[in-house]
Write a protein that holds these residues in place. Structure first.
Motif, mmCIF file in Angstrom:
data_model
loop_
_atom_site.group_PDB
_atom_site.id
_atom_site.type_symbol
_atom_site.label_atom_id
_atom_site.label_comp_id
_atom_site.label_asym_id
_atom_site.label_seq_id
_atom_site.Cartn_x
_atom_site.Cartn_y
_atom_site.Cartn_z
ATOM 1 N N TYR A 1 -32.808 7.239 3.350
ATOM 2 C CA TYR A 1 -31.496 7.009 4.120
ATOM 3 C C TYR A 1 -31.530 7.587 5.546
ATOM 4 O O TYR A 1 -31.025 7.012 6.580
ATOM 5 C CB TYR A 1 -30.427 7.410 3.443
ATOM 6 C CG TYR A 1 -29.196 7.355 4.063
ATOM 7 C CD1 TYR A 1 -28.556 5.957 3.756
ATOM 8 C CD2 TYR A 1 -28.441 8.280 4.575
ATOM 9 C CE1 TYR A 1 -27.214 5.567 4.763
ATOM 10 C CE2 TYR A 1 -27.186 7.959 5.311
ATOM 11 C CZ TYR A 1 -26.519 6.566 5.289
ATOM 12 O OH TYR A 1 -25.246 6.529 5.766
ATOM 13 N N GLU A 7 -28.548 4.685 0.107
ATOM 14 C CA GLU A 7 -27.462 5.432 0.060
ATOM 15 C C GLU A 7 -26.664 4.993 -1.212
ATOM 16 O O GLU A 7 -26.494 5.865 -2.194
ATOM 17 C CB GLU A 7 -26.423 5.242 1.145
ATOM 18 C CG GLU A 7 -25.270 6.083 1.122
ATOM 19 C CD GLU A 7 -25.419 7.604 0.975
ATOM 20 O OE1 GLU A 7 -24.418 8.228 0.392
ATOM 21 O OE2 GLU A 7 -26.238 8.151 1.247
ATOM 22 N N SER A 8 -27.035 3.678 -1.594
ATOM 23 C CA SER A 8 -26.304 3.408 -2.773
ATOM 24 C C SER A 8 -26.979 3.717 -3.990
ATOM 25 O O SER A 8 -26.636 3.738 -5.212
ATOM 26 C CB SER A 8 -26.080 1.732 -2.602
ATOM 27 O OG SER A 8 -27.377 1.234 -2.770
ATOM 28 N N ARG A 18 -28.695 6.417 -4.059
ATOM 29 C CA ARG A 18 -28.449 7.740 -4.320
ATOM 30 C C ARG A 18 -27.051 7.875 -4.996
ATOM 31 O O ARG A 18 -26.859 8.776 -6.008
ATOM 32 C CB ARG A 18 -28.231 8.442 -3.132
ATOM 33 C CG ARG A 18 -29.747 9.082 -2.432
ATOM 34 C CD ARG A 18 -29.431 9.577 -1.190
ATOM 35 N NE ARG A 18 -28.254 10.496 -1.358
ATOM 36 C CZ ARG A 18 -28.276 11.528 -0.361
ATOM 37 N NH1 ARG A 18 -29.085 11.753 0.659
ATOM 38 N NH2 ARG A 18 -26.996 12.311 -0.018
ATOM 39 N N ARG A 19 -26.142 7.039 -4.683
ATOM 40 C CA ARG A 19 -24.532 7.135 -5.222
ATOM 41 C C ARG A 19 -24.850 7.107 -6.776
ATOM 42 O O ARG A 19 -24.236 7.527 -7.637
ATOM 43 C CB ARG A 19 -23.822 6.504 -4.463
ATOM 44 C CG ARG A 19 -22.362 6.438 -5.241
ATOM 45 C CD ARG A 19 -21.346 5.698 -4.085
ATOM 46 N NE ARG A 19 -20.063 5.666 -4.803
ATOM 47 C CZ ARG A 19 -19.264 6.762 -5.197
ATOM 48 N NH1 ARG A 19 -19.619 7.746 -4.848
ATOM 49 N NH2 ARG A 19 -18.098 6.407 -5.670
ATOM 50 N N GLU A 20 -25.534 6.023 -7.101
ATOM 51 C CA GLU A 20 -25.718 5.320 -8.383
ATOM 52 C C GLU A 20 -26.199 6.466 -9.507
ATOM 53 O O GLU A 20 -26.027 6.891 -10.315
ATOM 54 C CB GLU A 20 -26.674 4.146 -8.536
ATOM 55 C CG GLU A 20 -25.730 2.962 -8.135
ATOM 56 C CD GLU A 20 -26.728 1.896 -8.120
ATOM 57 O OE1 GLU A 20 -27.981 1.798 -8.700
ATOM 58 O OE2 GLU A 20 -26.534 0.608 -7.334
ATOM 59 N N PHE A 61 -26.511 9.645 -8.744
ATOM 60 C CA PHE A 61 -25.710 10.801 -8.787
ATOM 61 C C PHE A 61 -24.356 10.452 -9.858
ATOM 62 O O PHE A 61 -24.175 11.534 -10.739
ATOM 63 C CB PHE A 61 -25.017 11.056 -7.408
ATOM 64 C CG PHE A 61 -24.112 12.543 -7.599
ATOM 65 C CD1 PHE A 61 -24.941 13.747 -7.267
ATOM 66 C CD2 PHE A 61 -22.799 12.474 -7.536
ATOM 67 C CE1 PHE A 61 -24.286 14.923 -7.294
ATOM 68 C CE2 PHE A 61 -22.020 13.957 -7.579
ATOM 69 C CZ PHE A 61 -22.950 15.005 -7.494
ATOM 70 N N LEU A 62 -23.847 9.536 -9.808
ATOM 71 C CA LEU A 62 -23.009 9.207 -10.775
ATOM 72 C C LEU A 62 -23.188 9.141 -12.271
ATOM 73 O O LEU A 62 -22.741 9.428 -13.157
ATOM 74 C CB LEU A 62 -22.042 7.859 -10.228
ATOM 75 C CG LEU A 62 -21.208 8.078 -9.052
ATOM 76 C CD1 LEU A 62 -20.601 6.598 -8.729
ATOM 77 C CD2 LEU A 62 -20.332 9.041 -9.245
ATOM 78 N N GLU A 103 -17.747 12.741 -10.390
ATOM 79 C CA GLU A 103 -16.954 11.620 -10.176
ATOM 80 C C GLU A 103 -15.490 12.025 -9.533
ATOM 81 O O GLU A 103 -15.015 12.432 -10.397
ATOM 82 C CB GLU A 103 -17.035 10.501 -10.826
ATOM 83 C CG GLU A 103 -16.573 9.295 -10.554
ATOM 84 C CD GLU A 103 -16.839 8.189 -11.446
ATOM 85 O OE1 GLU A 103 -16.692 7.014 -11.117
ATOM 86 O OE2 GLU A 103 -17.411 8.520 -12.561
#
Length: 113
Positions: A89, A97-98, A100-102, A104-105, A112
């Motif tokens: 990123y 980035e998406s 990474r977000r997935e 992490f969540l 969250e």
């Protein structure tokens, strides 16, 4: 998390980036890509991608982002996935980035917000 087949689109981008990066990584990147895709000692190819990425290959960072996030020829490794997706990123690969977000969540849902 997105479907497992999603990693292929990231690999395609990584291959295009590798071609644009050229030297000094392109030959090793291509060799490792062939070995990895043929299933010829994937752990050795992953180790080489790590070496290339630490040396500065954005293409290898993108590939590792997908490998570790989706568990391609390896176990899902959320920490390594976050790291390499972050590097990808930072180098301009916005799709990381998406991922990474997935990651992490999925692995740390208690954060969250």
């Amino acid at each position: 998390m997105a479907g497992a087949a999603d990693y292929k689109k990231h690999f395609i981008v990584a291959n295009k980036v590798a071609k644009a990066e050229g030297e000094p990584w392109i030959d090793e990147y291509r060799t490792n890509t062939k070995d990895f895709e043929r299933g010829k000692d994937p752990s050795a190819a992953i180790a080489e991608f790590n070496y290339l990425a630490f040396d500065g290959s954005v293409a290898s960072s993108i590939r590792l982002c997908a490998i570790y996030a989706y568990g391609v020829e390896s176990e899902v490794n959320p920490i390594a996935g976050l790291f390499w997706c972050g590097k990808a990123y930072e180098a301009g690969y916005k799709a990381a980035e998406s991922i990474r977000r997935e990651l992490f969540l999925k692995h740390w849902p208690e954060y969250e917000g």
